[in-house]
Design a protein around this motif. Structure first.
Motif: not given
Length: 308
Positions: A147-156
């Motif tokens: 299991e990983y911790l992650c960030a969902v972010a917009p780019e273009d």
């Protein structure tokens, strides 16, 4: 065509968006094989018993934790499987935070989230809302057994998934001897600060990543091409075409009602607090009550292949 590393859904509130996780980096390192200088034959690395020197086949190899020098406790495959997380089919956004709130040291590896067939509406909705609010989603995803911790972010035009390090993996800068204090404490004059600021300003430019290249790799490639040309060696590259897989997801979803229902149920999805793995069996009544409030597994909408 590149193969997806993982496929599932990106979920926030009651909305589920079918996505595929694609690599966001390209390996460009030049790898070498070790050869015997006497006859230029490859060197083989073997798994050998430290006591007898005999090679050990894979079927006889087990995993163990060294708790003291030379003392081990064996960990069976069943033990590892029982500790592995159960959810493998979704990226669960637990909270949204300001993008600047996550320190640079937490970011580890980039991926690109690609929407499934006819799942563009939910994808674009999340992407544009994150842009407008300046937020990123903090989520968890299971890839293989970890299991990983992650960030969902917009780019273009993309939603990118950035793997994050857990805080336990980071070394605090304060653990090192660092210069602490004001510039005057280090006999730095106001004039020196002003000149340094002027220098930085004179070197300031727009960020253009295409202007930067691995010069060492470039020179090494030139040397290898020269050696190959001298030996008149030829190489063949096989290009395997991977058929594009169809996704049965649809885009007929009442997003307004799902969004309103998510807001009514929970104004903001809180981050789940988990007990350490070794203490999972000894959860206190208070933590169980908290898990009951924050988990809400019984009220979550069932998974569907459709974009939700």
């Amino acid at each position: 065509m590149a193969r997806p590393i993982w496929s599932g859904t990106l979920s926030f509130g009651l909305l589920n968006v079918p996505v595929s996780l694609m690599s966001g980096e390209r390996r460009v390192d030049i790898s070498f094989r070790m050869l015997d200088s006497r006859d230029k034959k490859p060197i083989r690395f073997e798994r050998v018993n430290a006591e007898t020197g005999e090679e050990v086949p894979w079927k006889d190899i087990i995993k163990a934790f060294e708790y003291d020098k030379g003392s081990y406790v064996v960990v069976e495959k069943e033990d590892i499987a029982s500790a592995a997380p159960q959810t493998h089919e979704s990226i669960d956004v637990e909270a949204f935070v300001e993008r600047e709130a996550i320190g640079l040291r937490f970011y580890e590896k980039p991926y690109v989230l690609v929407p499934g067939k006819k799942a563009e509406k939910g994808y674009v909705l999340l992407r544009e809302t994150l842009k407008k609010t300046g937020k990123v989603g903090v989520a968890r995803v299971v890839i293989r057994t970890r299991e990983y911790l992650c960030a969902v972010a917009p780019e273009d035009d993309a939603l990118v998934l950035l793997m994050l390090r857990y805080p336990q993996e980071l070394v605090e800068p304060s653990d090192y001897k660092l210069p602490v204090g004001k510039p005057a404490d280090f006999r730095i004059s106001a004039r020196e600060v002003e000149m340094a600021a002027s220098l930085i300003q004179s070197m300031t430019t727009a960020w253009q990543p295409e202007n930067y290249e691995d010069e060492f790799r470039k020179r090494l490639q030139a040397i290898i091409r020269k050696r190959l040309k001298a030996k008149r060696a030829t190489t063949r590259i096989r290009d395997e075409q991977v058929p594009e897989q169809e996704d049965a997801a649809t885009n007929v979803v009442d997003f307004m009602s799902l969004l309103q229902k998510s807001l009514d149920e929970n104004k903001r999805t809180p981050a789940r607090k988990r007990a350490p793995a070794g203490k999972a069996a000894a959860v206190t009544k208070a933590s169980a009550k908290t898990a009951k409030k924050t988990g809400k597994k019984a009220t979550r909408a069932p998974r569907k292949s459709a974009a939700r």
